[in-house]
Every structure is written in structure tokens, then in C-alpha cells.
Design a protein around this motif. Structure first.
Motif, PDB file in Angstrom:
ATOM      1  N   TYR A  24       7.994   5.199  -1.597  1.00  8.39           N
ATOM      2  CA  TYR A  24       8.207   3.881  -2.201  1.00  8.39           C
ATOM      3  C   TYR A  24       9.442   3.907  -3.100  1.00  8.39           C
ATOM      4  N   ASN A  25       9.578   4.947  -3.917  1.00  6.62           N
ATOM      5  CA  ASN A  25      10.741   5.065  -4.803  1.00  6.62           C
ATOM      6  C   ASN A  25      12.041   5.113  -4.011  1.00  6.62           C
ATOM      7  N   LEU A  26      12.032   5.838  -2.889  1.00 11.63           N
ATOM      8  CA  LEU A  26      13.223   5.914  -2.041  1.00 11.63           C
ATOM      9  C   LEU A  26      13.554   4.538  -1.465  1.00 11.63           C
ATOM     10  N   GLN A  36       0.860  -1.177   0.000  1.00 12.89           N
ATOM     11  CA  GLN A  36       0.000   0.000   0.000  1.00 12.89           C
ATOM     12  C   GLN A  36       0.900   1.231   0.000  1.00 12.89           C
ATOM     13  N   ILE A  37       0.609   2.155  -0.895  1.00 12.33           N
ATOM     14  CA  ILE A  37       1.454   3.333  -1.047  1.00 12.33           C
ATOM     15  C   ILE A  37       0.595   4.582  -0.895  1.00 12.33           C
ATOM     16  N   SER A  38       0.978   5.460   0.030  1.00 14.09           N
ATOM     17  CA  SER A  38       0.262   6.726   0.166  1.00 14.09           C
ATOM     18  C   SER A  38       0.970   7.818  -0.628  1.00 14.09           C
TER      19      SER A  38
END
Length: 199
Positions: A133-135, A126-128
Motif C-alpha cells: 500500500y505504501n509503495l 483491503q490491505i494484506s
């Protein structure tokens, strides 16, 4: 200067890449694209996703105007049309593409085996905010690459490489890290407790 030199001489220069230009020029152009952030990203889909590309491009434009995609950012195998034989060039392209994709998928399987965060067999991600996420993904890639270098060059793990693995490990505030890394675990625990008492 040193990172560029190391990349060109050690990382890039250990293999020859076919093409009309000098090896150094090909290495520098690769670095230029990495550093400049030019939109040179390309995603290799399997055959089922090519129908979704137009929708994805439109959604990406709506979500963030800084992300500009077009069809050149996506590649996929050439589909066989019914009752029409594929050309030799199409067969050759699909073979090369399949090989390319399997190499990429292998890298993702290594990441998934090392980091639960990127193992979608155990949990959904789950990404807010995509930047976090990229980091995380970039850090995981760096750690995977360091692990691979250590494995390829048989770099021996010294005792000070493993100090972080002790329970409640923390760098003390009054002792230099260089002195600290050569001490045994009993001294580490004693100094850590003293530091906690002072705090």
C-alpha cells in the motif's frame, strides 16, 4: 548531486520560508530528514481522534517494534472546555491548524479523483501487507506531482508521450525505444504483431 541541486534551486528555492537560518540550510535539513528516515512524521487529526491516540501507540508497538510513536507524532485542535473561554493563542493555533488540515485534505481529494485505489467513496481498501500500500501511495503521489508540474508549466503533450495509450502497447525487443517513439500507430501495430509471432 543533480537531484539535490534541482530540489534546492527549483523546488525549494522558489519561495522564502521564515526562520533564523539561511534558506540553503533549511532546504538541506529538510532533505536530511527525508533521506535519513528519521521519525519526523506527524499526523494532524481532527478533534474526534485525540482520545484514540494512546491506544494507537500501544497497538503500533505491539504490531511492529520498528515503529516507535509517541504523542509528538500527533497534533489536533485544542478543545474548548465547558464554561471556560479559549485563550487568544488557542484560537490562533486552531485557525492555523484548520488551514493546515484543509491543505492536506485537498491533496487527498486530488489523489482520490485521479486514482480509484485511493477513493474510499467507491470501495473500501483491503490491505494484506502495508508495504505494498505504501509503495502504491508513493507512486500515486509521484504521478500526481508530475501531473501538477505539467499543468503549472504548460508542458505540451507530444505524440510520443501518448504512445502508451494505444491498445496492446509494448516496447519491442529489437528496436531502441528512442526510434520507436516517433513511429506511427500502423507501424507500431505491425511490429508488435511480428514480435508476438516471434515469441
Amino acid at each position: 548531486y543533480i537531484p539535490v541541486y534541482y530540489f534546492l534551486v527549483v523546488l525549494y528555492g522558489n519561495k522564502e520560508y521564515p526562520g533564523p537560518y539561511k534558506e540553503i540550510e533549511k532546504g538541506l535539513i529538510l532533505l536530511y530528514h527525508i533521506v535519513s528516515g528519521k521519525p519526523a512524521d506527524c499526523i494532524g487529526f481532527d478533534g474526534g481522534y485525540d482520545l484514540f491516540i494512546d491506544k494507537f501507540i500501544n497497538q503500533a508497538d505491539d504490531y511492529n517494534s520498528n515503529n516507535k510513536f509517541d504523542k509528538r507524532n500527533f497534533v489536533y485542535p485544542i478543545r474548548k472546555e465547558q464554561n471556560i473561554k479559549r485563550k487568544i493563542t488557542e484560537i490562533d493555533y486552531n485557525k492555523k491548524f484548520r488551514s493546515f488540515r484543509s491543505g492536506i485534505e485537498n491533496q487527498f481529494s486530488v489523489l482520490a479523483s485521479k486514482f480509484d485505489r485511493f477513493n474510499n467513496n467507491r470501495a473500501a481498501i483491503q490491505i494484506s501487507d502495508i508495504k505494498y500500500y505504501n509503495l502504491q501511495f508513493r507512486v500515486a503521489c509521484i504521478l500526481k506531482n508530475i501531473w501538477k508540474i505539467v499543468e503549472d508549466y504548460n508542458i505540451e503533450a507530444k505524440p510520443y508521450h501518448m504512445l502508451w495509450y494505444n491498445d496492446s502497447f509494448e516496447f519491442p525487443t529489437k528496436i531502441t525505444k528512442l526510434n520507436y517513439i516517433f513511429k506511427n500507430e500502423q507501424e507500431i501495430n505491425k511490429e508488435y504483431n511480428e514480435m508476438i509471432d516471434i515469441q
